[in-house]
Enzyme design. Structure first.
Site, short mmCIF file in Angstrom:
data_model
loop_
_atom_site.label_atom_id
_atom_site.label_comp_id
_atom_site.label_asym_id
_atom_site.label_seq_id
_atom_site.Cartn_x
_atom_site.Cartn_y
_atom_site.Cartn_z
N LYS A 167 1.59 24.86 -3.92
CA LYS A 167 0.47 24.80 -3.26
C LYS A 167 0.42 23.00 -2.68
O LYS A 167 0.24 22.05 -3.70
CB LYS A 167 -1.18 24.96 -3.72
CG LYS A 167 -0.91 27.04 -4.19
CD LYS A 167 -2.45 27.02 -5.20
CE LYS A 167 -2.41 28.20 -4.57
NZ LYS A 167 -3.19 28.99 -5.03
N ARG B 289 0.72 -1.23 -0.11
CA ARG B 289 0.30 -0.25 0.16
C ARG B 289 0.80 1.19 -0.61
O ARG B 289 0.68 2.13 -0.55
CB ARG B 289 -0.80 -0.08 1.42
CG ARG B 289 -1.22 1.25 1.60
CD ARG B 289 -2.72 1.84 0.68
NE ARG B 289 -3.06 0.81 -0.46
CZ ARG B 289 -3.17 0.49 -2.01
NH1 ARG B 289 -3.06 2.06 -2.54
NH2 ARG B 289 -4.03 -0.35 -2.77
N GLU C 146 3.74 40.27 -7.46
CA GLU C 146 2.66 39.66 -7.58
C GLU C 146 1.64 41.50 -7.56
O GLU C 146 2.29 42.54 -7.20
CB GLU C 146 1.56 39.27 -6.39
CG GLU C 146 0.16 39.10 -6.80
CD GLU C 146 -0.57 38.23 -5.80
OE1 GLU C 146 -0.73 37.31 -5.56
OE2 GLU C 146 -1.34 39.17 -4.86
N ASP D 245 -1.82 38.43 -11.48
CA ASP D 245 -2.47 37.57 -10.91
C ASP D 245 -4.35 38.41 -10.72
O ASP D 245 -4.20 39.37 -11.35
CB ASP D 245 -2.18 37.66 -9.78
CG ASP D 245 -2.70 37.08 -8.31
OD1 ASP D 245 -3.30 35.73 -8.84
OD2 ASP D 245 -4.21 37.60 -7.31
#
Length: 292
Positions: free
Chosen positions: A148, A113, A208, A229
């Site tokens: 992320k 697994r 940004e 952005d």
């Protein structure tokens, strides 16, 4: 009794900067084994039993993570015989055999697994990434991943995006400054925030911006990279024209497979996509017993 995890794993000398393969395997297996160990295999499988099996993909995928899967199996059975049939980064059709292995049945079923979870997750990321890379082919833009990522898995997940053909963005908070809206709010202005980063002798300063009027103040203060952005395609074209090659430009925010081509065609240097590591579905990969 918990099975002993061997140290010094060396599956093809696989190494990634900042990633401790031995530790990852050891801690992942410890999480699964707990105090009692694999009680199913201990009860059902004779100690002397052998297992011969094939890991195969039920999906068409870009492969990633096979050396790590190999490390899991070798950690519990150092004498396992393993043949990798494909290489990380390969594109394979559904039904393709990825790895053959033969060894101690208890050990291999205990490691199964952890090995599959890793290959499924990383191959899912690599596969989604390749889809985005192919969608922007010929535009001149380069696909970037983001920060992320799942905590603790960043190095592996960013490895998977490279297998899919993307380029890594920042690995962490340490390798480039990225001045975002909250930094600007606290500093008082984009210009002031950038000037402080310049004064700190930071070489790479990403800023940004979400409005055209923020571009010149950022550049004048010393920005070396602009993150555009959540701009519309029309606004991206205007921003790219205004920057006029002075620094790299990056489109970011809500980029999807059906929108990335138009975004890339605006002339931006990069397009970053958080969903590569945030939302990629796991590939369907299994391990099946084969009678000898």
């Amino acid at each position: 009794m918990t099975q002993q995890v061997q140290a010094g794993i060396d599956p093809g000398a696989f190494a990634l900067p900042g990633f401790d393969l031995d530790r990852f395997v050891r801690e992942t297996l410890a999480e699964d084994l707990g105090v009692a160990g694999d009680i199913t295999s201990a009860a059902v499988i004779p100690a002397e039993a052998r297992f011969t099996g094939v890991m195969d993909s039920r999906d068409a995928i870009i492969v990633a993570g096979l050396p790590i899967a190999e490390a899991f199996f070798r950690a519990l059975d150092p004498d396992v015989e393993i043949e990798c049939l494909v290489t990380d980064g390969d594109r394979v059709a559904a039904g393709t055999d990825l790895m053959r292995l033969s060894g101690k049945a208890r050990a291999l079923l205990t490691a199964e697994r952890s090995a599959l979870n890793t290959v499924q997750h990383l191959s899912g990321i690599a596969t989604m990434t390749r889809g985005y890379v192919e969608r922007i082919a010929g535009t001149g833009a380069t696909l970037l991943d983001t920060r992320k990522t799942i905590p603790g898995l960043r190095v592996l997940e960013k490895y998977a995006t490279r297998m899919g053909g993307a380029r890594n963005h920042r690995m962490g908070l340490w390798d480039a400054a990225m001045i975002k809206d909250n930094h600007v709010a606290v500093a008082g202005s984009i210009g002031e925030a950038v000037r402080r980063a310049v004064s700190a002798h930071i070489e790479n300063i990403i800023v940004e911006v979400d409005r055209i009027d923020q571009i010149e103040p950022a550049l004048a203060a010393g920005a070396t990279h602009l993150l555009l952005d959540n701009m519309s395609v029309a606004l991206l074209r205007e921003a790219v024209a205004l920057v006029n090659g002075r620094v790299p430009t990056e489109a970011s925010g809500g980029v999807r497979l059906d929108t990335i081509r138009a975004i890339a065609e605006t002339g931006v240097t990069f397009v970053s996509v958080g969903r590569l590591t945030q939302s990629a579905p796991a590939a369907d990969i299994g391990l099946d017993f084969q009678a000898e």
